[in-house]
Structures are given as structure tokens and as C-alpha cells.
Design an enzyme around this catalytic site. Structure first.
Site, PDB file in Angstrom:
ATOM      1  N   SER A   7      -9.458   3.864   7.439  1.00 54.95           N
ATOM      2  CA  SER A   7      -8.781   4.664   6.425  1.00 54.95           C
ATOM      3  C   SER A   7      -9.785   5.172   5.399  1.00 54.95           C
ATOM      4  O   SER A   7     -10.389   4.392   4.660  1.00 54.95           O
ATOM      5  CB  SER A   7      -7.706   3.842   5.710  1.00 54.95           C
ATOM      6  OG  SER A   7      -7.259   4.563   4.578  1.00 54.95           O
ATOM      7  N   HIS A  32      -8.051   7.636   9.963  1.00 57.29           N
ATOM      8  CA  HIS A  32      -6.772   7.588   9.252  1.00 57.29           C
ATOM      9  C   HIS A  32      -6.941   8.237   7.878  1.00 57.29           C
ATOM     10  O   HIS A  32      -7.793   7.825   7.084  1.00 57.29           O
ATOM     11  CB  HIS A  32      -6.320   6.133   9.119  1.00 57.29           C
ATOM     12  CG  HIS A  32      -4.956   5.963   8.533  1.00 57.29           C
ATOM     13  ND1 HIS A  32      -3.801   6.116   9.271  1.00 57.29           N
ATOM     14  CD2 HIS A  32      -4.550   5.661   7.273  1.00 57.29           C
ATOM     15  CE1 HIS A  32      -2.744   5.904   8.493  1.00 57.29           C
ATOM     16  NE2 HIS A  32      -3.175   5.627   7.268  1.00 57.29           N
ATOM     17  N   ASP A  34      -5.080   9.425   4.405  1.00 59.65           N
ATOM     18  CA  ASP A  34      -3.918   9.136   3.560  1.00 59.65           C
ATOM     19  C   ASP A  34      -3.720  10.204   2.503  1.00 59.65           C
ATOM     20  O   ASP A  34      -4.550  10.347   1.595  1.00 59.65           O
ATOM     21  CB  ASP A  34      -4.120   7.788   2.855  1.00 59.65           C
ATOM     22  CG  ASP A  34      -4.020   6.620   3.820  1.00 59.65           C
ATOM     23  OD1 ASP A  34      -2.974   6.485   4.471  1.00 59.65           O
ATOM     24  OD2 ASP A  34      -4.999   5.850   3.919  1.00 59.65           O
ATOM     25  N   MET A  36      -1.440  11.490  -0.616  1.00 56.94           N
ATOM     26  CA  MET A  36      -0.475  10.980  -1.610  1.00 56.94           C
ATOM     27  C   MET A  36      -0.216  12.045  -2.663  1.00 56.94           C
ATOM     28  O   MET A  36      -1.149  12.721  -3.101  1.00 56.94           O
ATOM     29  CB  MET A  36      -1.045   9.744  -2.297  1.00 56.94           C
ATOM     30  CG  MET A  36      -1.432   8.635  -1.342  1.00 56.94           C
ATOM     31  SD  MET A  36      -2.140   7.241  -2.232  1.00 56.94           S
ATOM     32  CE  MET A  36      -2.638   6.203  -0.849  1.00 56.94           C
ATOM     33  N   HIS A  65      -1.499  10.496   7.467  1.00 57.12           N
ATOM     34  CA  HIS A  65      -0.367   9.716   6.950  1.00 57.12           C
ATOM     35  C   HIS A  65       0.086  10.356   5.647  1.00 57.12           C
ATOM     36  O   HIS A  65      -0.592  10.248   4.631  1.00 57.12           O
ATOM     37  CB  HIS A  65      -0.843   8.267   6.743  1.00 57.12           C
ATOM     38  CG  HIS A  65       0.173   7.352   6.145  1.00 57.12           C
ATOM     39  ND1 HIS A  65      -0.159   6.103   5.664  1.00 57.12           N
ATOM     40  CD2 HIS A  65       1.511   7.481   5.947  1.00 57.12           C
ATOM     41  CE1 HIS A  65       0.925   5.511   5.199  1.00 57.12           C
ATOM     42  NE2 HIS A  65       1.954   6.324   5.344  1.00 57.12           N
ATOM     43  N   MET A  67       2.142  10.470   2.498  1.00 60.90           N
ATOM     44  CA  MET A  67       2.965   9.729   1.545  1.00 60.90           C
ATOM     45  C   MET A  67       3.395  10.720   0.476  1.00 60.90           C
ATOM     46  O   MET A  67       2.975  10.648  -0.685  1.00 60.90           O
ATOM     47  CB  MET A  67       2.145   8.562   0.965  1.00 60.90           C
ATOM     48  CG  MET A  67       2.010   7.404   1.941  1.00 60.90           C
ATOM     49  SD  MET A  67       0.642   6.314   1.561  1.00 60.90           S
ATOM     50  CE  MET A  67      -0.670   7.219   2.369  1.00 60.90           C
ATOM     51  N   MET A 136       4.245  -0.181   7.422  1.00 61.07           N
ATOM     52  CA  MET A 136       3.441  -0.477   6.231  1.00 61.07           C
ATOM     53  C   MET A 136       3.473  -1.986   5.977  1.00 61.07           C
ATOM     54  O   MET A 136       4.534  -2.581   5.855  1.00 61.07           O
ATOM     55  CB  MET A 136       3.999   0.258   5.008  1.00 61.07           C
ATOM     56  CG  MET A 136       3.844   1.768   5.033  1.00 61.07           C
ATOM     57  SD  MET A 136       2.139   2.344   5.135  1.00 61.07           S
ATOM     58  CE  MET A 136       1.356   1.529   3.751  1.00 61.07           C
ATOM     59  N   ASP A 174      -0.526  -0.791   8.828  1.00 54.92           N
ATOM     60  CA  ASP A 174      -1.275  -0.137   7.756  1.00 54.92           C
ATOM     61  C   ASP A 174      -1.191  -0.931   6.461  1.00 54.92           C
ATOM     62  O   ASP A 174      -0.137  -0.984   5.823  1.00 54.92           O
ATOM     63  CB  ASP A 174      -0.701   1.274   7.560  1.00 54.92           C
ATOM     64  CG  ASP A 174      -1.570   2.135   6.667  1.00 54.92           C
ATOM     65  OD1 ASP A 174      -2.629   1.664   6.226  1.00 54.92           O
ATOM     66  OD2 ASP A 174      -1.164   3.283   6.400  1.00 54.92           O
ATOM     67  N   SER A 197     -10.408  -0.965   3.295  1.00 57.58           N
ATOM     68  CA  SER A 197     -11.437  -1.748   2.608  1.00 57.58           C
ATOM     69  C   SER A 197     -12.192  -2.694   3.529  1.00 57.58           C
ATOM     70  O   SER A 197     -13.389  -2.910   3.333  1.00 57.58           O
ATOM     71  CB  SER A 197     -10.838  -2.497   1.413  1.00 57.58           C
ATOM     72  OG  SER A 197      -9.505  -2.795   1.606  1.00 57.58           O
TER      73      SER A 197
HETATM   74  C1  DX5 Z   1      -1.993   2.647   1.669  1.00 58.43           C
HETATM   75  C2  DX5 Z   1      -2.572   3.477   2.768  1.00 58.43           C
HETATM   76  C3  DX5 Z   1      -3.480   2.717   3.647  1.00 58.43           C
HETATM   77  C4  DX5 Z   1      -4.694   2.163   2.944  1.00 58.43           C
HETATM   78  C5  DX5 Z   1      -5.108   0.893   3.641  1.00 58.43           C
HETATM   79  O1  DX5 Z   1      -1.017   3.360   1.009  1.00 58.43           O
HETATM   80  O2  DX5 Z   1      -1.547   4.013   3.586  1.00 58.43           O
HETATM   81  O3  DX5 Z   1      -3.862   3.471   4.791  1.00 58.43           O
HETATM   82  O4  DX5 Z   1      -5.766   3.057   2.912  1.00 58.43           O
HETATM   83  O5  DX5 Z   1      -6.123   0.309   2.931  1.00 58.43           O
HETATM   84  P1  DX5 Z   1      -6.548  -1.207   3.136  1.00 58.43           P
HETATM   85  O6  DX5 Z   1      -6.945  -1.353   4.562  1.00 58.43           O
HETATM   86  O7  DX5 Z   1      -7.663  -1.380   2.174  1.00 58.43           O
HETATM   87  O8  DX5 Z   1      -5.345  -2.063   2.806  1.00 58.43           O
HETATM   88 ZN    ZN Z   2      -2.121   4.953   5.552  1.00 58.02          ZN
END
Ligand code: DX5
Ligand code: ZN
Length: 216
Positions: A7, A32, A34, A36, A65, A67, A136, A174, A197
Site C-alpha cells: 500500500s 495497492h 488508497d 481518500m 481502493h 474510500m 477491512m 487490508d 507500513s
Molecule cells: C487504510 C488503507 C490501507 C492502509 C494499510 O485505510 O485502506 O490500505 O494503507 O496500511 P497498513 O498496512 O499500514 O495497516
Molecule cells: Zn486500502
């Protein structure tokens, strides 16, 4: 062996090209990404221009993804930016069936993401239409959170639903995935591991990806 999807929320944006090249040279099959909007989730990340830039630097699957609210408005734009998979949240889509058909008609794989409190039973009447479910395992919006243990039960329930119907649907997990919990997540029935992370903050991200994939 699970598909690994690093990610980029956890990547170093000042070194985006190197980060993409690192993933290109790794055992990860997906990237991946993200998105937002500060409305569906209490955070804002990045959008179309960044995805377009990342797309231009990789031949791997770009797994986007969303959000965001009203994702249907932007499906076409994300296709043009280079998304291969587009995932929308069930909680953001009163007309989910229409959104899923739209994504597939445009030529992308369609995914549904479900928040930690959303029951697997809510997927009963849509599961046959999708390519993937993103379960999630943290509340969406931020990287670096702790894996919610109850997700393991939801993975098993979803695996049973998919197998009972004889479907081929990816189960993507995720949030909070690490090399310490990857094996039990895969044993429960997951096929795709998102890792932010635990990959980008690792001393050796290529090795971290390899360890996740080979469940070491
Ligand atoms: C959270 C995201 C994840 C996030 C995961 O809202 O959808 O994809 O980047 O990060 P880690 O692996 O650090 O939990
Ligand atoms: Zn995600």
C-alpha cells in the site's frame, strides 16, 4: 501463496519512482493505491494524477481502493488513470449493483470493500457479481493501525460463502497485516494481503514482501 499488494499510502512520496521500482523488483503482484476524500473517511490521501504517475512506472496490477463517497462519478476517470482493479465501499453505495456493473463494463475488475462492522451476510446478493472483496481489518482512513482480530472469523465466513457458490472471488485483507499474522490470515481463506507500513517501513522492503508472500 497470497498475492502481495504493497500500500503506497506508507511509501515515501518524495521518492515515489524508487518506491515503484522497488515493488517492480519484488515478488509483489499488485500495487495497492488508497484514495481518500475526507468525507467517507476522516483523511485525505491522493488522487488521479498520482495514480497516473504510478501507472506509468509499472506493468503490475494497479489495485485502487476508493474510500470516497459517490465513487460511481469517478469510475471512468480512474480507468483512464490506469486502474486495473477498482474497489468501492459497500457503505458508500446505495446502488452498489449499478456501481459494480459500471466498473466491469468500463473494463476493470470490480471489488467491494467492507468496514469492520459490516457483516459478511450483506454480501450475499452481490458476491456473484464481483471479482474481489476487500475485508477491512482496521477502520479505513489511516495506515499503521492494529489488525482487528475479529476479521479472522469474517474471512472464514466469506470463504464459506464463496466456496458454497463455487465462485472465484479474491479475498483481500487490508490493514495491520504483518509477517506475524500473515499465515493465520491466509489459513482462514484470504488470497490477497495488503501491506503498507510492514513493507515500506521495513529495513528491507523487498525481503518484507518476500516474507509475506512465502509466509515466513
Ligand atoms: C487504510 C488503507 C490501507 C492502509 C494499510 O485505510 O485502506 O490500505 O494503507 O496500511 P497498513 O498496512 O499500514 O495497516
Ligand atoms: Zn486500502
Amino acid at each position: 501463496m497470497p498475492i502481495i499488494a504493497p500500500s503506497f499510502l506508507a511509501s515515501n512520496f518524495l521518492k515515489l519512482k524508487e518506491e515503484v521500482e522497488m515493488v517492480n523488483n519484488s515478488e509483489a503482484e499488485w500495487l495497492h493505491l488508497d484514495v481518500m476524500d475526507g468525507r467517507f473517511v476522516p483523511n485525505i490521501s491522493f488522487g488521479l494524477p498520482i495514480i497516473e504517475a504510478i501507472r506509468s512506472a509499472t506493468n503490475k496490477i494497479c489495485d485502487v481502493h476508493l474510500m470516497i463517497e459517490e465513487p460511481g462519478k469517478y469510475a471512468e476517470a480512474f480507468k483512464l488513470a490506469g486502474a486495473d482493479n477498482l474497489t468501492v465501499h459497500i457503505e458508500a453505495c446505495p446502488h452498489l449493483h449499478r456501481n459494480i456493473q459500471q466498473i466491469k463494463n468500463i473494463g476493470m475488475k470490480a471489488g467491494i470493500a467492507v468496514n469492520p462492522h459490516t457483516p459478511i451476510s450483506s454480501l450475499q446478493d452481490i458476491i456473484e457479481d464481483v471479482n474481489m472483496v476487500n475485508l477491512m481489518s482496521v477502520n479505513p482512513g489511516f495506515g499503521g493501525q492494529k489488525f482487528i482480530q475479529h476479521t479472522l472469523i469474517k474471512i472464514q465466513q466469506l470463504r464459506e460463502m464463496i466456496d458454497a457458490k463455487g465462485l472465484n472471488v479474491e479475498i483481500e485483507i487490508d490493514g495491520g497485516v504483518t509477517e506475524a499474522n500473515a499465515a493465520e490470515i491466509v489459513a482462514a481463506g484470504a488470497t490477497v494481503l495488503v501491506a503498507g507500513s510492514s513493507v515500506f517501513n521495513a529495513p528491507n522492503p523487498i525481503k518484507a514482501i518476500s516474507d509475506l508472500r512465502n509466509l515466513r
